[in-house]
Design a protein around this motif. Structure first.
Motif, mmCIF file in Angstrom:
data_model
loop_
_atom_site.group_PDB
_atom_site.id
_atom_site.type_symbol
_atom_site.label_atom_id
_atom_site.label_comp_id
_atom_site.label_asym_id
_atom_site.label_seq_id
_atom_site.Cartn_x
_atom_site.Cartn_y
_atom_site.Cartn_z
ATOM 1 N N THR A 107 -31.761 -16.553 5.307
ATOM 2 C CA THR A 107 -30.475 -17.217 5.517
ATOM 3 C C THR A 107 -29.391 -16.486 4.732
ATOM 4 O O THR A 107 -29.503 -16.316 3.517
ATOM 5 C CB THR A 107 -30.524 -18.688 5.067
ATOM 6 O OG1 THR A 107 -31.628 -19.341 5.692
ATOM 7 C CG2 THR A 107 -29.232 -19.400 5.441
ATOM 8 N N PHE A 108 -28.350 -16.104 5.442
ATOM 9 C CA PHE A 108 -27.283 -15.280 4.869
ATOM 10 C C PHE A 108 -25.962 -16.012 5.055
ATOM 11 O O PHE A 108 -25.646 -16.461 6.167
ATOM 12 C CB PHE A 108 -27.249 -13.936 5.602
ATOM 13 C CG PHE A 108 -26.365 -12.892 4.986
ATOM 14 C CD1 PHE A 108 -26.857 -12.031 4.017
ATOM 15 C CD2 PHE A 108 -25.044 -12.738 5.389
ATOM 16 C CE1 PHE A 108 -26.056 -11.033 3.469
ATOM 17 C CE2 PHE A 108 -24.232 -11.753 4.847
ATOM 18 C CZ PHE A 108 -24.746 -10.902 3.880
ATOM 19 N N VAL A 109 -25.191 -16.150 4.002
ATOM 20 C CA VAL A 109 -23.939 -16.913 4.069
ATOM 21 C C VAL A 109 -22.755 -15.993 3.766
ATOM 22 O O VAL A 109 -22.742 -15.282 2.753
ATOM 23 C CB VAL A 109 -23.950 -18.098 3.096
ATOM 24 C CG1 VAL A 109 -22.588 -18.795 3.090
ATOM 25 C CG2 VAL A 109 -25.046 -19.083 3.486
ATOM 26 N N ILE A 110 -21.773 -16.031 4.670
ATOM 27 C CA ILE A 110 -20.547 -15.242 4.548
ATOM 28 C C ILE A 110 -19.400 -16.194 4.237
ATOM 29 O O ILE A 110 -19.133 -17.129 4.998
ATOM 30 C CB ILE A 110 -20.245 -14.483 5.852
ATOM 31 C CG1 ILE A 110 -21.410 -13.553 6.214
ATOM 32 C CG2 ILE A 110 -18.937 -13.710 5.755
ATOM 33 C CD1 ILE A 110 -21.350 -13.034 7.638
ATOM 34 N N ALA A 126 -13.677 -18.914 10.622
ATOM 35 C CA ALA A 126 -15.101 -18.676 10.818
ATOM 36 C C ALA A 126 -15.425 -18.483 12.291
ATOM 37 O O ALA A 126 -16.304 -17.686 12.650
ATOM 38 C CB ALA A 126 -15.901 -19.840 10.232
ATOM 39 N N ASP A 127 -14.722 -19.189 13.168
ATOM 40 C CA ASP A 127 -14.974 -19.033 14.607
ATOM 41 C C ASP A 127 -14.655 -17.620 15.085
ATOM 42 O O ASP A 127 -15.340 -17.083 15.969
ATOM 43 C CB ASP A 127 -14.141 -20.046 15.403
ATOM 44 C CG ASP A 127 -14.657 -21.476 15.265
ATOM 45 O OD1 ASP A 127 -15.853 -21.641 14.925
ATOM 46 O OD2 ASP A 127 -13.875 -22.413 15.491
ATOM 47 N N VAL A 159 -23.553 -18.925 13.142
ATOM 48 C CA VAL A 159 -22.802 -20.156 13.382
ATOM 49 C C VAL A 159 -21.780 -20.374 12.266
ATOM 50 O O VAL A 159 -21.960 -19.943 11.127
ATOM 51 C CB VAL A 159 -23.739 -21.386 13.458
ATOM 52 C CG1 VAL A 159 -24.649 -21.286 14.675
ATOM 53 C CG2 VAL A 159 -24.570 -21.521 12.191
ATOM 54 N N ALA A 160 -20.685 -21.036 12.633
ATOM 55 C CA ALA A 160 -19.693 -21.447 11.641
ATOM 56 C C ALA A 160 -20.215 -22.691 10.934
ATOM 57 O O ALA A 160 -20.575 -23.673 11.587
ATOM 58 C CB ALA A 160 -18.361 -21.731 12.319
ATOM 59 N N GLU A 165 -16.585 -20.312 6.447
ATOM 60 C CA GLU A 165 -17.978 -19.975 6.137
ATOM 61 C C GLU A 165 -18.769 -19.748 7.417
ATOM 62 O O GLU A 165 -18.673 -20.520 8.376
ATOM 63 C CB GLU A 165 -18.627 -21.098 5.321
ATOM 64 C CG GLU A 165 -20.068 -20.800 4.918
ATOM 65 C CD GLU A 165 -20.701 -21.936 4.142
ATOM 66 O OE1 GLU A 165 -20.463 -22.005 2.916
ATOM 67 O OE2 GLU A 165 -21.405 -22.767 4.765
ATOM 68 N N VAL A 166 -19.557 -18.671 7.416
ATOM 69 C CA VAL A 166 -20.431 -18.346 8.535
ATOM 70 C C VAL A 166 -21.839 -18.173 7.989
ATOM 71 O O VAL A 166 -22.049 -17.516 6.963
ATOM 72 C CB VAL A 166 -19.988 -17.051 9.244
ATOM 73 C CG1 VAL A 166 -20.995 -16.633 10.311
ATOM 74 C CG2 VAL A 166 -18.602 -17.226 9.853
#
Length: 550
Positions: A107-110, A126-127, A159-160, A165-166
């Motif tokens: 799991t990677f969070v941007i 994020a979209d 996904v947003a 945040e993505v």
């Protein structure tokens, strides 16, 4: 053109760091090539005054599109920022993303900056990032390989999970993904614009909507002529000092050399090494030599051609004198490279000593005409029809490469013909399989766009569903695939290095891409253009041409 000062010019497309000192670096592949000691330069002092207009030559020719998901060129990164930013020391820094990290192995969070806007003033959300990454995740995109381990379900994979945040989820750990976000596969486009224009995004008619330091205004692209971009005065990382950046397309090396040294064109990156004497002589500017991951090579264009037979490739490799190649084609601005992954790419990595030992263990290419003849004989191929090698017209170094192949082939019983293709047609070889009909070999200059050792060879060695978009020969070695996959999914640096080295021991002798020479990055600039960050260890990196900014 009327200038009102001296520009801050950063040779690199999307990063905005201005370096304030000239930095020399070890080449990682030989410094003294016989034409004198070469000092490789990462950065020069940044300028401070504005410039009205700069004309920049794109030596690869006019792009078919400026859609970042479908093309790699030196224009797009000045228009569209990436989520992360590649730096002149080949490290990764924040870009549009403030942070981008794994929160668990899959799991990677941007997390996005909250002050980045598109050219029209609307904020990046994020979209927009989800939309952009999904374009690159499309198997038709040349960046697909970076997303090969992302969960394919769009409702789960990317996904947003908040306004800024993505979240990206993977089917297995992916040690390459974060670095890939500093490449063009993570360029951010506006979702609303992309959905409105559809397939026309990136064309001369529809244009783009991005966040970069330059804007493509309506009518800015004249097909067959030039692309005019204007400074984004509201750029989130500081307005560029060059107010208008015009791209012209000059793929003929002699024409480009004349235009540069006479001051008709202000600058170009990847200038022909054959013009070294002219560039280093009295003229309108100066040549800067920087580190690079680029190399000249040739490889098979078809699974049914004799070129797909490893014996034929090995034979040609054994028949070519690489030291002579360096002298005649690279003009001393390069070094012999043992395989498609250059030493420079792993010198700053964890477990660098493992990669170095693996590279050192590879056999150095040597000329062996009799051995090459024996390989041709044992190949069992019908060689009554000439093998065709495609090169871009006007690019002297590629024509020289093909001519050397032709001469070497004649010595060992291979008849090779040269097909000089117009730049647009040659570029299409990499995206349209129908254009490769009748072509056996493609001579090219390959490169690693972002840090790491896996990205470039994966394009040629792996199945298409794992990112092997240039695996035109149908190369399929289960052991190589297993080791490369294990290296990518390793959660520790030692395992990743061990697995890659194990794969390299198998694929290097196959010469899937026959590497002839590693090269340096050559940038020629008008004497008015001081303040240059150049040659950040990639042939076509996001640092290739950014003029101005903070």
């Amino acid at each position: 053109m009327k200038r009102i000062g001296i520009a801050a010019v950063t040779v690199a497309c999307a990063s905005l760091l201005v370096l304030t000192a000239c930095t020399a670096r070890d080449s990682g592949g030989g410094g003294d090539t016989g034409n004198g000691e070469i000092t490789l330069v990462d950065a020069q002092p940044a300028g401070t005054q504005p410039v009205d207009e700069v004309t920049w030559a794109i030596v690869e020719g006019e792009p078919a599109t400026l859609n970042p998901a479908n093309s790699a060129n030196l224009i797009i990164p000045n228009l569209c920022d990436n989520l992360l930013s590649l730096q002149p020391d080949f490290s990764i820094a924040p870009g549009i993303a403030e942070t981008a990290e794994y929160v668990d192995p899959t799991t990677f969070v941007i997390t996005l900056r909250d002050d980045v806007t598109f050219w029209d003033g609307s904020p990046v959300t994020a979209d927009d990032v989800v939309f952009s990454l999904q374009q690159s995740m499309n198997p038709a995109s040349q960046w697909f390989g970076a997303f090969a381990l992302v969960v394919p379900d769009p409702a789960v994979g990317i996904v947003a999970t908040g306004p800024n945040e993505v979240t990206v989820r993977f089917v297995a750990p992916d040690s390459t993904f974060r670095d890939a976000l500093a490449g063009q596969g993570a360029a951010v486009m506006q979702k609303a614009f992309g959905e409105r224009v559809g397939d026309a995004v990136g064309t001369a008619d529809a244009g783009l909507m991005c966040t970069g330091p330059y804007k493509l205004e309506e009518g800015g692209w004249t097909p067959g002529g030039e692309i005019v971009t204007t400074a984004n005065e509201d750029y989130w990382n500081g307005a560029p000092l060059v107010k208008q950046l015009t791209y012209t397309f000059v793929s003929d090396g002699s024409t480009l050399t004349t235009a540069l040294t006479q001051g008709e064109i202000d600058g170009a990156i990847n200038v022909p090494p054959s013009s070294r004497a002219a560039f280093e002589g009295d003229g309108a500017g100066a040549l800067t030599v920087g580190p690079s991951t680029a190399s000249y090579s040739f490889g098979p264009a078809s699974s049914t051609s004799a070129a797909a037979n490893p014996d034929i490739r090995r034979a040609l490799s054994m028949a070519i004198d690489r030291e002579k190649y360096l002298e005649t084609v690279v003009n001393g601005l390069g070094y012999v490279q043992k395989t498609m992954v250059p030493e420079f790419s792993f010198q700053s990595m964890e477990a660098a000593s493992v990669y170095e030992a693996g590279y050192e263990a590879l056999a150095a290419p040597e000329v062996d005409i009799e051995g090459a003849k024996a390989l041709v004989e044992q190949s069992g191929e019908d060689l009554s029809v000439p093998l065709v090698v495609a090169v871009p017209a006007g690019a002297k170094q590629f024509l020289q490469t093909a001519t050397i192949m032709q001469s070497a082939g004649a010595e060992i019983g291979l008849d090779i013909e040269i097909n000089e293709m117009q730049a647009s047609d040659f570029g299409a070889l990499f995206y349209d399989p129908t254009t490769r009909e009748g072509v056996d070999f493609v001579a090219t200059q390959g490169y690693l766009e972002t840090p790491g050792v896996l990205g470039y060879p994966s394009l040629f060695l792996l199945p298409a569903d794992l990112g092997g978009i240039f695996n035109w020969s149908g190369y399929d070695d289960p052991e190589v695939t297993a080791h490369m996959t294990a290296a990518r999914s390793a959660t520790d640096a030692q395992t990743a290095a061990d697995e890659f080295v194990a794969a390299q021991e198998i694929f290097a002798p196959d010469y899937l891409q026959v590497t002839l020479a590693g090269t340096y990055q050559l940038t020629y600039l008008n004497e008015d253009l001081t303040g240059v960050v150049t040659s950040i260890a990639a042939y076509n990196s996001p640092w290739a041409l950014h003029l101005g900014g903070k």
